[in-house]
Design a protein around this motif. Structure first.
Motif, short mmCIF file in Angstrom:
data_model
loop_
_atom_site.label_atom_id
_atom_site.label_comp_id
_atom_site.label_asym_id
_atom_site.label_seq_id
_atom_site.Cartn_x
_atom_site.Cartn_y
_atom_site.Cartn_z
N GLU A 40 70.43 51.36 42.72
CA GLU A 40 69.60 51.36 43.93
C GLU A 40 70.07 50.35 44.97
O GLU A 40 69.44 50.18 46.01
CB GLU A 40 68.14 51.13 43.56
CG GLU A 40 67.57 52.31 42.79
CD GLU A 40 66.12 52.13 42.41
OE1 GLU A 40 65.38 51.41 43.11
OE2 GLU A 40 65.71 52.71 41.38
N ARG A 57 69.27 45.17 42.47
CA ARG A 57 68.48 46.28 43.00
C ARG A 57 68.11 46.03 44.46
O ARG A 57 67.71 44.93 44.84
CB ARG A 57 67.21 46.42 42.16
CG ARG A 57 66.35 47.56 42.58
CD ARG A 57 65.11 47.64 41.73
NE ARG A 57 64.37 48.83 42.09
CZ ARG A 57 63.48 49.39 41.32
NH1 ARG A 57 63.20 48.88 40.14
NH2 ARG A 57 62.86 50.47 41.73
N ASP A 58 68.23 47.08 45.27
CA ASP A 58 67.87 47.07 46.69
C ASP A 58 68.68 46.10 47.54
O ASP A 58 68.34 45.87 48.70
CB ASP A 58 66.37 46.81 46.88
CG ASP A 58 65.51 47.90 46.26
OD1 ASP A 58 65.94 49.08 46.31
OD2 ASP A 58 64.44 47.59 45.74
#
Length: 140
Positions: A40, A57-58
């Protein structure tokens, strides 16, 4: 010289050694098979992530940016375009690295801290986020 095999990109470096990368599923950036990038996270197609690096993540890594060996980019951190994160650097979650910034080796960027565009941060410094341009101190 570069060579393409399905899902694999190979280059010959300045020392004549072959280095290999795979395209990241989210954005298409180039990732060493010995690095870990969360599915992600987003990597621009011209971003590179070297062996031993971890991107959370992100996190987002912009065009032309280079995440050097053993760097950690925390969850939700944003690395602008044309940035170099030196080997062993730690960018904590939510931190922001401005366009064109150059971080030396073993730099630590605190959670939610910001490095200004085009700023040069010396080896071993800590960016604490107290001041947008002078918010780092050199390690002893």
């Amino acid at each position: 010289m570069s060579r393409r095999v399905k899902g694999l990109v190979e280059f010959e470096d300045d020392r004549g050694e072959t280095v290999r990368y795979v395209r990241h599923v989210n954005g298409g950036g180039l990732v060493s098979p010995a690095a870990r990038v969360h599915e992600e996270a987003w990597l621009a197609p011209t971003a590179y992530v070297e062996a031993g690096a971890v991107v959370g993540r992100d996190a987002r890594v912009g065009e032309g940016s280079w995440v050097d060996a053993d760097v950690v980019v925390g969850p939700g951190a944003v690395v602008g375009s044309n940035v170099h994160l030196g080997a062993g650097t730690r960018v904590a979650g939510g931190a922001r690295i401005g366009v064109g910034a150059r971080l030396g080796q073993r730099v630590t960027v605190a959670p939610r801290a910001a490095v200004a565009a085009d700023q040069i941060v010396p080896d071993g410094a800590t960016v604490d986020g107290r001041s947008p341009r002078a918010g780092y101190e050199k390690a002893a």
